[in-house]
Write a protein that holds these residues in place. Structure first.
Motif, PDB file in Angstrom:
ATOM      1  N   GLY A 150      -9.809   4.907  -6.642  1.00  0.00           N
ATOM      2  CA  GLY A 150      -8.947   4.255  -5.661  1.00  0.00           C
ATOM      3  C   GLY A 150      -8.598   2.851  -6.086  1.00  0.00           C
ATOM      4  O   GLY A 150      -9.359   2.185  -6.783  1.00  0.00           O
ATOM      5  N   THR A 151      -7.432   2.392  -5.658  1.00  0.00           N
ATOM      6  CA  THR A 151      -6.982   1.038  -5.957  1.00  0.00           C
ATOM      7  C   THR A 151      -5.839   0.684  -5.028  1.00  0.00           C
ATOM      8  O   THR A 151      -5.145   1.565  -4.511  1.00  0.00           O
ATOM      9  CB  THR A 151      -6.518   0.924  -7.423  1.00  0.00           C
ATOM     10  OG1 THR A 151      -6.053  -0.412  -7.665  1.00  0.00           O
ATOM     11  CG2 THR A 151      -5.383   1.886  -7.723  1.00  0.00           C
ATOM     12  N   GLY A 152      -5.658  -0.614  -4.821  1.00  0.00           N
ATOM     13  CA  GLY A 152      -4.507  -1.079  -4.064  1.00  0.00           C
ATOM     14  C   GLY A 152      -3.455  -1.688  -4.970  1.00  0.00           C
ATOM     15  O   GLY A 152      -2.491  -2.290  -4.505  1.00  0.00           O
ATOM     16  N   SER A 153      -3.625  -1.494  -6.282  1.00  0.00           N
ATOM     17  CA  SER A 153      -2.747  -2.098  -7.286  1.00  0.00           C
ATOM     18  C   SER A 153      -2.007  -1.025  -8.068  1.00  0.00           C
ATOM     19  O   SER A 153      -2.626  -0.084  -8.583  1.00  0.00           O
ATOM     20  CB  SER A 153      -3.576  -2.957  -8.241  1.00  0.00           C
ATOM     21  OG  SER A 153      -2.922  -3.144  -9.482  1.00  0.00           O
ATOM     22  N   ILE A 154      -0.703  -1.168  -8.177  1.00  0.00           N
ATOM     23  CA  ILE A 154       0.079  -0.207  -8.962  1.00  0.00           C
ATOM     24  C   ILE A 154      -0.331  -0.268 -10.426  1.00  0.00           C
ATOM     25  O   ILE A 154      -0.435   0.764 -11.105  1.00  0.00           O
ATOM     26  CB  ILE A 154       1.589  -0.464  -8.793  1.00  0.00           C
ATOM     27  CG1 ILE A 154       2.044   0.010  -7.401  1.00  0.00           C
ATOM     28  CG2 ILE A 154       2.401   0.251  -9.889  1.00  0.00           C
ATOM     29  CD1 ILE A 154       3.521  -0.158  -7.115  1.00  0.00           C
ATOM     30  N   GLY A 155      -0.617  -1.461 -10.938  1.00  0.00           N
ATOM     31  CA  GLY A 155      -1.040  -1.584 -12.330  1.00  0.00           C
ATOM     32  C   GLY A 155      -2.331  -0.829 -12.601  1.00  0.00           C
ATOM     33  O   GLY A 155      -2.434  -0.099 -13.596  1.00  0.00           O
ATOM     34  N   HIS A 156      -3.310  -0.993 -11.727  1.00  0.00           N
ATOM     35  CA  HIS A 156      -4.573  -0.268 -11.901  1.00  0.00           C
ATOM     36  C   HIS A 156      -4.367   1.227 -11.711  1.00  0.00           C
ATOM     37  O   HIS A 156      -4.993   2.040 -12.398  1.00  0.00           O
ATOM     38  CB  HIS A 156      -5.618  -0.773 -10.904  1.00  0.00           C
ATOM     39  CG  HIS A 156      -6.145  -2.127 -11.225  1.00  0.00           C
ATOM     40  ND1 HIS A 156      -6.733  -2.941 -10.280  1.00  0.00           N
ATOM     41  CD2 HIS A 156      -6.183  -2.814 -12.398  1.00  0.00           C
ATOM     42  CE1 HIS A 156      -7.096  -4.078 -10.858  1.00  0.00           C
ATOM     43  NE2 HIS A 156      -6.768  -4.029 -12.132  1.00  0.00           N
ATOM     44  N   LEU A 157      -3.519   1.604 -10.779  1.00  0.00           N
ATOM     45  CA  LEU A 157      -3.206   3.017 -10.569  1.00  0.00           C
ATOM     46  C   LEU A 157      -2.651   3.631 -11.849  1.00  0.00           C
ATOM     47  O   LEU A 157      -3.104   4.707 -12.293  1.00  0.00           O
ATOM     48  CB  LEU A 157      -2.188   3.161  -9.435  1.00  0.00           C
ATOM     49  CG  LEU A 157      -1.558   4.544  -9.267  1.00  0.00           C
ATOM     50  CD1 LEU A 157      -2.578   5.545  -8.755  1.00  0.00           C
ATOM     51  CD2 LEU A 157      -0.344   4.464  -8.335  1.00  0.00           C
ATOM     52  N   GLU A 158      -1.686   2.978 -12.449  1.00  0.00           N
ATOM     53  CA  GLU A 158      -1.072   3.513 -13.669  1.00  0.00           C
ATOM     54  C   GLU A 158      -2.091   3.590 -14.802  1.00  0.00           C
ATOM     55  O   GLU A 158      -2.094   4.544 -15.587  1.00  0.00           O
ATOM     56  CB  GLU A 158       0.135   2.654 -14.054  1.00  0.00           C
ATOM     57  CG  GLU A 158       1.282   2.778 -13.038  1.00  0.00           C
ATOM     58  CD  GLU A 158       2.438   1.834 -13.310  1.00  0.00           C
ATOM     59  OE1 GLU A 158       2.240   0.864 -14.095  1.00  0.00           O
ATOM     60  OE2 GLU A 158       3.529   2.046 -12.752  1.00  0.00           O
ATOM     61  N   GLU A 159      -2.968   2.592 -14.871  1.00  0.00           N
ATOM     62  CA  GLU A 159      -4.034   2.604 -15.873  1.00  0.00           C
ATOM     63  C   GLU A 159      -4.956   3.800 -15.663  1.00  0.00           C
ATOM     64  O   GLU A 159      -5.303   4.515 -16.607  1.00  0.00           O
ATOM     65  CB  GLU A 159      -4.837   1.309 -15.796  1.00  0.00           C
ATOM     66  CG  GLU A 159      -6.050   1.253 -16.703  1.00  0.00           C
ATOM     67  CD  GLU A 159      -6.893   0.012 -16.455  1.00  0.00           C
ATOM     68  OE1 GLU A 159      -8.132   0.110 -16.542  1.00  0.00           O
ATOM     69  OE2 GLU A 159      -6.324  -1.054 -16.160  1.00  0.00           O
ATOM     70  N   ALA A 175       0.828  -1.206   0.000  1.00  0.00           N
ATOM     71  CA  ALA A 175       0.000   0.000   0.000  1.00  0.00           C
ATOM     72  C   ALA A 175       0.865   1.260   0.000  1.00  0.00           C
ATOM     73  O   ALA A 175       0.564   2.236  -0.699  1.00  0.00           O
ATOM     74  CB  ALA A 175      -0.920  -0.012   1.218  1.00  0.00           C
ATOM     75  N   ILE A 176       1.919   1.235   0.775  1.00  0.00           N
ATOM     76  CA  ILE A 176       2.849   2.377   0.798  1.00  0.00           C
ATOM     77  C   ILE A 176       3.462   2.587  -0.582  1.00  0.00           C
ATOM     78  O   ILE A 176       3.596   3.720  -1.061  1.00  0.00           O
ATOM     79  CB  ILE A 176       3.935   2.151   1.870  1.00  0.00           C
ATOM     80  CG1 ILE A 176       3.326   2.323   3.271  1.00  0.00           C
ATOM     81  CG2 ILE A 176       5.114   3.088   1.669  1.00  0.00           C
ATOM     82  CD1 ILE A 176       4.252   1.932   4.402  1.00  0.00           C
ATOM     83  N   ALA A 177       3.790   1.492  -1.255  1.00  0.00           N
ATOM     84  CA  ALA A 177       4.362   1.591  -2.602  1.00  0.00           C
ATOM     85  C   ALA A 177       3.362   2.209  -3.577  1.00  0.00           C
ATOM     86  O   ALA A 177       3.733   3.009  -4.447  1.00  0.00           O
ATOM     87  CB  ALA A 177       4.793   0.209  -3.089  1.00  0.00           C
ATOM     88  N   VAL A 178       2.079   1.873  -3.434  1.00  0.00           N
ATOM     89  CA  VAL A 178       1.051   2.444  -4.310  1.00  0.00           C
ATOM     90  C   VAL A 178       0.932   3.944  -4.065  1.00  0.00           C
ATOM     91  O   VAL A 178       0.874   4.738  -5.021  1.00  0.00           O
ATOM     92  CB  VAL A 178      -0.314   1.749  -4.085  1.00  0.00           C
ATOM     93  CG1 VAL A 178      -1.416   2.490  -4.828  1.00  0.00           C
ATOM     94  CG2 VAL A 178      -0.253   0.299  -4.556  1.00  0.00           C
ATOM     95  N   ALA A 179       0.891   4.348  -2.814  1.00  0.00           N
ATOM     96  CA  ALA A 179       0.774   5.777  -2.493  1.00  0.00           C
ATOM     97  C   ALA A 179       1.959   6.557  -3.049  1.00  0.00           C
ATOM     98  O   ALA A 179       1.793   7.646  -3.619  1.00  0.00           O
ATOM     99  CB  ALA A 179       0.669   5.966  -0.984  1.00  0.00           C
ATOM    100  N   ARG A 180       3.138   6.009  -2.895  1.00  0.00           N
ATOM    101  CA  ARG A 180       4.340   6.698  -3.404  1.00  0.00           C
ATOM    102  C   ARG A 180       4.335   6.739  -4.937  1.00  0.00           C
ATOM    103  O   ARG A 180       4.727   7.739  -5.533  1.00  0.00           O
ATOM    104  CB  ARG A 180       5.594   6.002  -2.876  1.00  0.00           C
ATOM    105  CG  ARG A 180       5.799   6.226  -1.381  1.00  0.00           C
ATOM    106  CD  ARG A 180       6.976   5.442  -0.840  1.00  0.00           C
ATOM    107  NE  ARG A 180       7.197   5.764   0.578  1.00  0.00           N
ATOM    108  CZ  ARG A 180       7.978   5.072   1.395  1.00  0.00           C
ATOM    109  NH1 ARG A 180       8.620   3.994   0.947  1.00  0.00           N
ATOM    110  NH2 ARG A 180       8.117   5.441   2.654  1.00  0.00           N
ATOM    111  N   ARG A 181       3.862   5.676  -5.551  1.00  0.00           N
ATOM    112  CA  ARG A 181       3.809   5.652  -7.015  1.00  0.00           C
ATOM    113  C   ARG A 181       2.802   6.680  -7.526  1.00  0.00           C
ATOM    114  O   ARG A 181       3.031   7.320  -8.564  1.00  0.00           O
ATOM    115  CB  ARG A 181       3.426   4.252  -7.495  1.00  0.00           C
ATOM    116  CG  ARG A 181       3.378   4.097  -9.013  1.00  0.00           C
ATOM    117  CD  ARG A 181       4.713   4.406  -9.649  1.00  0.00           C
ATOM    118  NE  ARG A 181       4.687   4.192 -11.094  1.00  0.00           N
ATOM    119  CZ  ARG A 181       5.433   4.866 -11.965  1.00  0.00           C
ATOM    120  NH1 ARG A 181       6.290   5.799 -11.522  1.00  0.00           N
ATOM    121  NH2 ARG A 181       5.358   4.625 -13.252  1.00  0.00           N
ATOM    122  N   ALA A 182       1.707   6.862  -6.801  1.00  0.00           N
ATOM    123  CA  ALA A 182       0.720   7.866  -7.210  1.00  0.00           C
ATOM    124  C   ALA A 182       1.364   9.246  -7.281  1.00  0.00           C
ATOM    125  O   ALA A 182       1.156   9.994  -8.248  1.00  0.00           O
ATOM    126  CB  ALA A 182      -0.453   7.872  -6.233  1.00  0.00           C
TER     127      ALA A 182
END
Length: 278
Positions: free
Chosen positions: A246-255, A35-42
């Protein structure tokens, strides 16, 4: 061309496509690290508006964002919400707009997010058992004290918005809204007329789970996904719309973030707009 930026409350400049942190799990540890990785990637992808709430894990989501992102970039706005009391067996979680309760949740939010001021604080729900002037008056007092920058509302009607604007300057409204769920169309129109930021929550889910032939057709024409088409439609709906998928996935976030660069033609937008909400 529709601007990719919006100034919430006339001051807080953010990119219009934000991120909803509700789906970021604080535990167990492996899930927390993801989750921390997703937030930072956002933030790496240029997100400057992140939505959270005391309700999300009863403060744990706010703490997670602080761990992931503090000290915050100068251009990052983390908006949080107060006004829901945690379960206290045998009582379930419940809306609570008592002034002392709202003040306590704001103080908790300041500590958990590690800030001196919540730049955007939204009332999660209006409590029908407490006079609206008392609820908003408490937040206005905190604003006067410098602990809140701007005040927003969530899940309100046009009438409630009008009453609230007689008490405070409303900077934002966060209601459920999407291409296939337009129950709050009139609220969005009222926000557009007043220049108030409208943050649709659950902006993607219906268009993905119940994708119509028209959504699928437009997605195929653009080489995009149904979720991206849904977000692109929202961004074109009004310049005050700031979707917070919202998402918990980096792939979905990037999409999702890639949808900000998706361009619908006028014909495509009209075809999508004619879809009957479900």
């Amino acid at each position: 061309m529709t601007s990719s930026m919006f100034r919430i409350g006339g001051e807080l400049s953010v990119r219009r496509l934000g991120f909803g942190a509700m789906h970021l799990p604080p535990a167990p540890q492996q899930a927390r690290e993801a989750a921390i990785a997703v937030a930072r990637r956002a933030v790496e992808l240029g997100v400057t508006l992140i939505d959270t709430a005391h309700l999300y894990g009863w403060g744990a989501n706010e703490e997670l964002l602080a761990e992931a992102l503090h000290p915050y970039p100068d251009d990052l706005l983390i908006a949080t919400k107060v006004g829901v009391a945690p379960p206290n067996p045998p009582h379930d979680a419940a809306i609570c707009g008592r002034p002392d309760f709202l003040r306590d949740q704001v103080e908790q939010g300041l500590r958990r997010l590690r800030v001196d001021r919540l730049e955007l604080l939204q009332l999660h729900r209006i409590d029908p058992t407490v006079p609206l002037a008392d609820q908003l008056g408490a937040l206005r007092d905190l604003q006067t004290e410098g602990k809140i920058g701007h005040i927003g509302l969530s899940e309100v009607t046009v009438a409630q918005l009008e009453r609230a604007r007689q008490i405070i300057d409303v900077a934002s409204v966060q209601n459920r809204y999407s291409m296939l769920d337009r129950e709050h169309e009139a609220v969005l129109d009222a926000c557009a007329e007043a220049g108030i930021a409208f943050l649709p929550w659950r902006p993607v889910h219906p268009a993905v789970s119940q994708a119509t032939a028209e959504i699928a057709a437009v997605a195929a024409e653009l080489g995009a996904t149904a979720a991206q088409v849904s977000l692109a439609w929202l961004l074109d709906r009004s310049p005050v719309v700031l979707p917070i998928p919202g998402t918990g996935s980096i792939g979905h976030l990037e999409e999702n973030i890639a949808a900000a660069s998706l361009k619908l033609s006028d014909d495509q937008w009209r075809r999508l707009d004619r879809i009957q909400p479900r």
